[in-house]
Design an enzyme around this catalytic site. Sequence first.
Site, PDB file in Angstrom:
ATOM      1  N   ALA A 122      13.847 -33.842  -8.684  1.00  0.00           N
ATOM      2  CA  ALA A 122      13.821 -35.310  -8.695  1.00  0.00           C
ATOM      3  C   ALA A 122      13.485 -35.827 -10.087  1.00  0.00           C
ATOM      4  CB  ALA A 122      12.801 -35.820  -7.675  1.00  0.00           C
ATOM      5  N   LYS A 177      30.298 -25.537  -2.238  1.00  0.00           N
ATOM      6  CA  LYS A 177      30.013 -25.766  -0.810  1.00  0.00           C
ATOM      7  C   LYS A 177      31.037 -26.749  -0.243  1.00  0.00           C
ATOM      8  CE  LYS A 177      26.644 -28.212   2.081  1.00  0.00           C
ATOM      9  NZ  LYS A 177      25.346 -28.893   2.158  1.00  0.00           N
ATOM     10  N   SER A 185       2.817 -30.910 -14.220  1.00  0.00           N
ATOM     11  CA  SER A 185       1.590 -30.121 -14.182  1.00  0.00           C
ATOM     12  C   SER A 185       1.894 -28.638 -14.361  1.00  0.00           C
ATOM     13  CB  SER A 185       0.890 -30.345 -12.842  1.00  0.00           C
ATOM     14  OG  SER A 185      -0.160 -29.426 -12.711  1.00  0.00           O
ATOM     15  N   VAL A 191       0.779 -27.047 -10.761  1.00  0.00           N
ATOM     16  CA  VAL A 191       1.376 -27.369  -9.450  1.00  0.00           C
ATOM     17  C   VAL A 191       2.848 -26.963  -9.485  1.00  0.00           C
ATOM     18  CG1 VAL A 191       1.838 -29.181  -7.754  1.00  0.00           C
ATOM     19  CG2 VAL A 191      -0.173 -29.352  -9.246  1.00  0.00           C
ATOM     20  N   LEU A 209      10.590 -36.071  -3.108  1.00  0.00           N
ATOM     21  CA  LEU A 209       9.700 -35.799  -1.977  1.00  0.00           C
ATOM     22  C   LEU A 209       8.544 -36.791  -1.904  1.00  0.00           C
ATOM     23  CD1 LEU A 209       9.521 -31.886  -2.120  1.00  0.00           C
ATOM     24  CD2 LEU A 209      10.900 -33.306  -0.584  1.00  0.00           C
ATOM     25  N   GLY A 213       8.189 -32.499 -12.638  1.00  0.00           N
ATOM     26  CA  GLY A 213       9.328 -31.812 -13.247  1.00  0.00           C
ATOM     27  C   GLY A 213      10.097 -30.956 -12.264  1.00  0.00           C
ATOM     28  N   VAL A 220      12.837 -25.171  -3.305  1.00  0.00           N
ATOM     29  CA  VAL A 220      13.987 -25.124  -2.393  1.00  0.00           C
ATOM     30  C   VAL A 220      14.823 -26.379  -2.647  1.00  0.00           C
ATOM     31  CG1 VAL A 220      13.064 -23.663  -0.558  1.00  0.00           C
ATOM     32  CG2 VAL A 220      12.514 -26.103  -0.596  1.00  0.00           C
TER      33      VAL A 220
HETATM   34  C1  FAD Z   1      12.286 -26.484   3.483  1.00  0.00           C
HETATM   35  C2  FAD Z   1      13.034 -27.440   2.612  1.00  0.00           C
HETATM   36  C3  FAD Z   1      14.404 -27.287   2.435  1.00  0.00           C
HETATM   37  C4  FAD Z   1      15.126 -28.192   1.662  1.00  0.00           C
HETATM   38  N1  FAD Z   1      16.477 -28.065   1.539  1.00  0.00           N
HETATM   39  C5  FAD Z   1      17.181 -29.014   0.891  1.00  0.00           C
HETATM   40  C6  FAD Z   1      18.588 -28.947   0.774  1.00  0.00           C
HETATM   41  O1  FAD Z   1      19.241 -27.995   1.194  1.00  0.00           O
HETATM   42  N2  FAD Z   1      19.229 -29.955   0.157  1.00  0.00           N
HETATM   43  C7  FAD Z   1      18.560 -31.015  -0.355  1.00  0.00           C
HETATM   44  O2  FAD Z   1      19.199 -31.947  -0.841  1.00  0.00           O
HETATM   45  N3  FAD Z   1      17.221 -31.059  -0.339  1.00  0.00           N
HETATM   46  C8  FAD Z   1      16.523 -30.103   0.279  1.00  0.00           C
HETATM   47  N4  FAD Z   1      15.163 -30.170   0.305  1.00  0.00           N
HETATM   48  C9  FAD Z   1      14.484 -31.222  -0.453  1.00  0.00           C
HETATM   49  C10 FAD Z   1      14.439 -30.814  -1.935  1.00  0.00           C
HETATM   50  O3  FAD Z   1      13.809 -29.557  -2.060  1.00  0.00           O
HETATM   51  C11 FAD Z   1      13.695 -31.851  -2.762  1.00  0.00           C
HETATM   52  O4  FAD Z   1      14.172 -33.131  -2.469  1.00  0.00           O
HETATM   53  C12 FAD Z   1      13.905 -31.593  -4.243  1.00  0.00           C
HETATM   54  O5  FAD Z   1      13.590 -30.273  -4.581  1.00  0.00           O
HETATM   55  C13 FAD Z   1      13.083 -32.537  -5.088  1.00  0.00           C
HETATM   56  O6  FAD Z   1      11.721 -32.195  -5.064  1.00  0.00           O
HETATM   57  P1  FAD Z   1      10.749 -33.033  -6.004  1.00  0.00           P
HETATM   58  O7  FAD Z   1      11.223 -32.926  -7.385  1.00  0.00           O
HETATM   59  O8  FAD Z   1      10.597 -34.377  -5.412  1.00  0.00           O
HETATM   60  O9  FAD Z   1       9.350 -32.295  -5.816  1.00  0.00           O
HETATM   61  P2  FAD Z   1       8.814 -30.897  -6.399  1.00  0.00           P
HETATM   62  O10 FAD Z   1       9.905 -29.925  -6.610  1.00  0.00           O
HETATM   63  O11 FAD Z   1       7.708 -30.484  -5.486  1.00  0.00           O
HETATM   64  O12 FAD Z   1       8.211 -31.255  -7.814  1.00  0.00           O
HETATM   65  C14 FAD Z   1       6.975 -31.925  -7.934  1.00  0.00           C
HETATM   66  C15 FAD Z   1       6.574 -31.962  -9.397  1.00  0.00           C
HETATM   67  O13 FAD Z   1       5.415 -32.786  -9.525  1.00  0.00           O
HETATM   68  C16 FAD Z   1       4.508 -32.151 -10.393  1.00  0.00           C
HETATM   69  N5  FAD Z   1       3.142 -32.603 -10.129  1.00  0.00           N
HETATM   70  C17 FAD Z   1       2.473 -32.593  -8.967  1.00  0.00           C
HETATM   71  N6  FAD Z   1       1.202 -33.024  -9.165  1.00  0.00           N
HETATM   72  C18 FAD Z   1       1.092 -33.321 -10.482  1.00  0.00           C
HETATM   73  C19 FAD Z   1       0.041 -33.804 -11.314  1.00  0.00           C
HETATM   74  N7  FAD Z   1      -1.193 -34.071 -10.844  1.00  0.00           N
HETATM   75  N8  FAD Z   1       0.286 -34.000 -12.624  1.00  0.00           N
HETATM   76  C20 FAD Z   1       1.506 -33.744 -13.147  1.00  0.00           C
HETATM   77  N9  FAD Z   1       2.536 -33.290 -12.408  1.00  0.00           N
HETATM   78  C21 FAD Z   1       2.327 -33.071 -11.091  1.00  0.00           C
HETATM   79  C22 FAD Z   1       4.687 -30.667 -10.130  1.00  0.00           C
HETATM   80  O14 FAD Z   1       4.203 -29.888 -11.207  1.00  0.00           O
HETATM   81  C23 FAD Z   1       6.207 -30.610  -9.994  1.00  0.00           C
HETATM   82  O15 FAD Z   1       6.777 -30.479 -11.271  1.00  0.00           O
HETATM   83  C24 FAD Z   1      14.436 -29.253   1.038  1.00  0.00           C
HETATM   84  C25 FAD Z   1      13.044 -29.375   1.171  1.00  0.00           C
HETATM   85  C26 FAD Z   1      12.351 -28.488   1.950  1.00  0.00           C
HETATM   86  C27 FAD Z   1      10.851 -28.652   2.099  1.00  0.00           C
END
Ligand code: FAD
Length: 523
Positions: free
Chosen positions: A15, A77, A38, A41, A339, A12, A46
């Site tokens: 992405a 932006k 979760s 987690v 990610l 959640g 960011v």
């Molecule tokens: C330092 C940094 C700077 C960034 N800056 C930018 C930027 O300026 N612009 C940009 O486009 N992108 C940027 N990004 C990338 C951006 O942050 C991510 O692409 C975006 O937030 C998407 O993250 P996500 O949803 O894939 O993962 P997350 O936000 O990590 O979400 C993961 C989800 O999975 C769930 N999960 C994990 N394990 C389990 C489990 N066992 N059971 C159920 N659920 C689970 C968690 O609870 C959470 O809800 C940056 C990344 C970093 C590291």
Amino acid sequence: MGTTEHVVIVGGGTAGWLTAARLGAMANRQFDITLVESPSVPTVGVGEGTWPSMKATLQAIGLSERVLISECDASLKQGTLFHGWRTGAADDSYLHPFSLPPEYASKNIAEYWRRDGLRYPFHEVVTPQALIATTHKAPKTADTPDYAFALNYGYHVDAVKFAALLRQHSVSRFGVRHIEGHVAGVSSDSAGFLTSLELEGGDRLSGDFFVDCSGQKALLIGDHFKVPFESARHVLPNNRAVVAQVPYNEPNDEIHSCTQSSAQDCGWIWDIGLQSRRGVGYVHNADFISEAEATQTLRNYAEQSVGAKVAQDLACRTLNFEPGYRGTPWTHNCVAVGLSAGFIEPLEASALAMIEQAASFLVESFPVNRDLMGPASRAFNRKMESNWASIQEFLKLHYVLSDRDDTPYWQQACDETSISEGLSDKLALWQIRAPWHPDTPRIDELFPAASYQYVWLGMNGHLNGVIGSAGQGGKDHASSSADLDPILFKVRERALQLSRAMPGNRQLLNALRMNNPSATVTA
Ligand SMILES: Cc1cc2nc3c(=O)[nH]c(=O)nc-3n(C[C@H](O)[C@H](O)[C@H](O)COP(=O)(O)OP(=O)(O)OC[C@H]3O[C@@H](n4cnc5c(N)ncnc54)[C@H](O)[C@@H]3O)c2cc1C
């Protein structure tokens, strides 16, 4: 044939919820969507810089821009301003704006700079955006409709608030089922296709198609399917960031219209202006600097604007990442988005754009049955592979043209042996013609040729061994500068006109907040 009746999204963060919203908004949707996240987690928290493409994404899910601005601390932006990347000198800066140069479809304006070795800054004269963005002005007025503009723009958002808004919108508007649960196990059939997830506590969640948005955990694509991770460290070695939120000195301080990207001894610092605070982060290579030193560098940077006391009290957080990606993010009936699919340093904020592209693909080519999983997955994987190659090339371009060799970090970052063949070929070709459409042949390229022009010329790539440039008699195959002057004159006129008409960034955001419909609009 196995019809796809139930999509299960794991995760959640941005992405997960962006994908849920895009799938939820699909016309004639004939499948249910469940998102499980979760409770233990946290999201990465960011990801504050977006591209202009986010406007179309939000429109596609029927989310009002004014709601975004009110709920997510968002600002507009207009590009990225790079400081200290070329030489590190005080006056070393250039802009990569979101507006294209004039007559972009048919005329390669950058060619004048290459051919004549022009030294005045390309970005400053080819788009009115340079004047507007660097004077903290907005790209539109309060009367301009949602998503329309005088100058193109994306957003700076609070990442946590953005995911929360997308969640609320997906659930209330599209009926996405939201479950809080920790996925502890995975079941699949004899062909390897996923059938269900087991949650801690014993519940089971069945589905026909699974989207892995579990962040760096990569639960399905990594832990279960063991799809190999392709490291990009040999090209772009930054692998850690220290991040913090910085208060404004005064509530009405100017809000920057661009992401600021300031080169440091072992990496670079981003600085993003939201309405109520700034977000800053030092992205660096952990081989060259300790976490404590990186944290202190970030505090020193903040100190310049907010003073020593506030800077030393900032709550800093460290995020480690391995730069790279999954070569085949879609396997069987599971696709990784966000990610979990990969991440390379956020120098051009491309991660959210990759999520948008992945979600768009799913909407356009949704695998309505199991027979379509193969063709859809192969097309998706080809597209993503190509995107990762583009990201590596374009980000690397920011480093290889640098004259900096003042630290071991910069010596390694600029090392020519870490340049891909694709980028190497481009650099060679730009000796005889400036970056142009043949460099970016796909219609859905992540970075247009204009982006290559802004960075190549911003980094003075054209003053470096260019063939046929001024002094080497290369004028016969290109237009004379007399052609250029009227074009630049028009840009200047437009810049002055917009400068008079556009409000300050904060002024516009205040006006839009006051005029917030507090409701979502029809898609
Ligand atoms: C330092 C940094 C700077 C960034 N800056 C930018 C930027 O300026 N612009 C940009 O486009 N992108 C940027 N990004 C990338 C951006 O942050 C991510 O692409 C975006 O937030 C998407 O993250 P996500 O949803 O894939 O993962 P997350 O936000 O990590 O979400 C993961 C989800 O999975 C769930 N999960 C994990 N394990 C389990 C489990 N066992 N059971 C159920 N659920 C689970 C968690 O609870 C959470 O809800 C940056 C990344 C970093 C590291």
